[in-house]
Design a protein around this motif. Sequence first.
Motif, PDB file in Angstrom:
ATOM      1  N   THR A 189     -46.409 -32.741-117.027  1.00  0.00           N
ATOM      2  CA  THR A 189     -45.883 -33.422-116.110  1.00  0.00           C
ATOM      3  C   THR A 189     -47.172 -34.412-115.408  1.00  0.00           C
ATOM      4  N   LEU A 190     -46.745 -35.820-115.434  1.00  0.00           N
ATOM      5  CA  LEU A 190     -47.757 -36.782-114.971  1.00  0.00           C
ATOM      6  C   LEU A 190     -47.656 -36.717-113.310  1.00  0.00           C
ATOM      7  N   TRP A 214     -36.033 -44.022-112.574  1.00  0.00           N
ATOM      8  CA  TRP A 214     -36.143 -42.904-111.766  1.00  0.00           C
ATOM      9  C   TRP A 214     -34.986 -42.578-110.892  1.00  0.00           C
ATOM     10  N   GLY A 215     -34.985 -41.157-110.277  1.00  0.00           N
ATOM     11  CA  GLY A 215     -33.618 -40.916-109.503  1.00  0.00           C
ATOM     12  C   GLY A 215     -33.634 -39.496-109.425  1.00  0.00           C
ATOM     13  N   SER A 216     -32.251 -39.072-109.082  1.00  0.00           N
ATOM     14  CA  SER A 216     -31.942 -37.787-108.995  1.00  0.00           C
ATOM     15  C   SER A 216     -31.057 -37.473-110.149  1.00  0.00           C
ATOM     16  N   GLN A 217     -30.378 -35.971-110.172  1.00  0.00           N
ATOM     17  CA  GLN A 217     -29.721 -35.740-111.063  1.00  0.00           C
ATOM     18  C   GLN A 217     -28.465 -36.512-111.171  1.00  0.00           C
ATOM     19  N   GLY A 235     -42.502 -39.949-108.243  1.00  0.00           N
ATOM     20  CA  GLY A 235     -43.775 -39.798-108.288  1.00  0.00           C
ATOM     21  C   GLY A 235     -44.189 -39.754-109.871  1.00  0.00           C
ATOM     22  N   ASP A 236     -43.592 -39.255-110.604  1.00  0.00           N
ATOM     23  CA  ASP A 236     -43.921 -39.039-112.157  1.00  0.00           C
ATOM     24  C   ASP A 236     -43.582 -40.597-113.102  1.00  0.00           C
ATOM     25  N   TYR A 237     -42.589 -41.328-112.358  1.00  0.00           N
ATOM     26  CA  TYR A 237     -42.172 -42.395-113.021  1.00  0.00           C
ATOM     27  C   TYR A 237     -43.293 -43.356-113.403  1.00  0.00           C
ATOM     28  N   TRP A 238     -43.805 -43.926-112.115  1.00  0.00           N
ATOM     29  CA  TRP A 238     -44.637 -44.956-112.601  1.00  0.00           C
ATOM     30  C   TRP A 238     -46.034 -44.727-113.525  1.00  0.00           C
ATOM     31  N   PRO A 239     -46.732 -43.453-113.584  1.00  0.00           N
ATOM     32  CA  PRO A 239     -47.835 -43.140-114.596  1.00  0.00           C
ATOM     33  C   PRO A 239     -46.942 -43.164-115.874  1.00  0.00           C
ATOM     34  N   ARG A 240     -45.850 -42.667-115.969  1.00  0.00           N
ATOM     35  CA  ARG A 240     -45.298 -42.573-117.341  1.00  0.00           C
ATOM     36  C   ARG A 240     -44.901 -44.081-117.968  1.00  0.00           C
ATOM     37  N   LEU A 241     -44.347 -45.003-117.011  1.00  0.00           N
ATOM     38  CA  LEU A 241     -44.047 -46.248-117.520  1.00  0.00           C
ATOM     39  C   LEU A 241     -45.370 -47.152-117.824  1.00  0.00           C
ATOM     40  N   GLN A 290     -36.021 -49.711-115.079  1.00  0.00           N
ATOM     41  CA  GLN A 290     -35.724 -49.617-113.566  1.00  0.00           C
ATOM     42  C   GLN A 290     -37.048 -50.243-112.960  1.00  0.00           C
ATOM     43  N   MET A 291     -36.971 -51.200-112.223  1.00  0.00           N
ATOM     44  CA  MET A 291     -38.081 -51.975-111.672  1.00  0.00           C
ATOM     45  C   MET A 291     -37.812 -51.988-110.201  1.00  0.00           C
ATOM     46  N   ASP A 292     -38.846 -51.730-109.523  1.00  0.00           N
ATOM     47  CA  ASP A 292     -38.829 -51.611-107.867  1.00  0.00           C
ATOM     48  C   ASP A 292     -39.512 -52.994-107.598  1.00  0.00           C
ATOM     49  N   TYR A 293     -39.022 -53.466-106.121  1.00  0.00           N
ATOM     50  CA  TYR A 293     -39.351 -55.033-105.610  1.00  0.00           C
ATOM     51  C   TYR A 293     -40.844 -54.662-105.326  1.00  0.00           C
TER      52      TYR A 293
END
Length: 429
Positions: free
Chosen positions: A2-3, A40-43, A73-79, A93-96
């Motif tokens: 887990t990152l 990123w997101g929930s189930q 929290g894990d999404y951006w290091p993985r990307l 999926q990209m954020d503003y």
Amino acid sequence: MTLRVSRRNFVAGGAALLSLGALGAGNALAQDSRLRVLWWGSQARADRTNKVSQLYQSKNAGTSINGEFLGWGDYWPRLATQVAGRNAPDVIQMDYRYIVEYARRGALAPLEAYVPAKLKVDDFDRSQIEGGSVDGHLYGVSLGANAAATVLNASAFEECGVGLPTQATTWEEFARMGAEITRAGKRKGMYGLADGSVNEPLFENWLRQRGKALYTAEGKIAFDLDDASAWFDMWAKFRKDGVCVPPDVQALDKNDIETNTVSIGRSAASFAHSNQFVGYQAINKDKLSLTNHMRIEAASKGGHYRKPSMFFSVSAQSKAVDQAVAYIDFFVKNPEAIEILGVERGIPESVAMREVVAAKLDPQGKMALDYVAGLGDLVGKLPPPPPAGAGEAELALRSIGEQVGFEQLSPADGGKALVDEVARIVGRG
């Protein structure tokens, strides 16, 4: 493995992104029947996304879609790691707060050439198109509109005999409500509010009410020492008075729905975005409600704005840009897809699709829709896209806010540290 997000791995990822431009974008027009999609997101979001992908595959024989999701929290290091390793997904999926940085470092493919023939966004609000544009090029298609919000455990408020806040409620009044809930002790370990000192959208809302902002249009820091110190001081008083959760409880929140202090039963109110309400209610047995962020004073103008909840972007490394664009267009313009998605990613940007979803909404979706539509005078202008480094600056707020919470820094010292660090980060250009 887990990152975890840290300033160190964010900077490392950013440096890797910077090197991408020298490597070249690859053959973006090559044909490939397989698409990788990362979000990123929930189930609950994953379930809806996967259903849309299955629907797309059923209508496009020969196309297979591999989807993957992580917590914020894990999404951006993985990307960042995947982009640096030239293994980026086709659809991102990209954020503003990140789109400027990824676009300017050559990680995203420009999409304006596909409009309007293959990317039919003609009935989108113009400001939302501009929100996904950087330096005159379209890099992100908005998946919905949302607004920052306060999530309330309405059942807990009722148990404690405390009325729900309204659009006129001030922070001082909300603090009294929170203290009443904490003192009532109806639920073991429950406090009135989450500790919002580490929440960037909440801080931004508060700044906008003071006539300030996070950043200027030129990408510089737009708040000062007095602002930051006053912000941390307000929350220090809330902690002292038992209004909000203590720092060790707030530290359990990993900036996702599942670990939010409302979801784990440790606070009766917390802070999120309107599109997340569907996900919150899905995992909470209590009845939840949605309201705005509080006013600094009764006469204060609101600090809200209607923003793109998130975008779908296409990797500049993709060998299937045409297919990725077709998938995105399906995601935002196909009525069957829109019925599946509802408003979990925000209110559809397409006027036609908004009408489709409005007729099919469940009570939670309707509450999110009504919330954004009913903000009234609390809504102001969409700020310019955050500068490169804004994601790292958000981490700085969380880190420094935690230090103030644990009394490792005073509010004044925390304010200085935040201003110095944010100025340094965005000053790198």
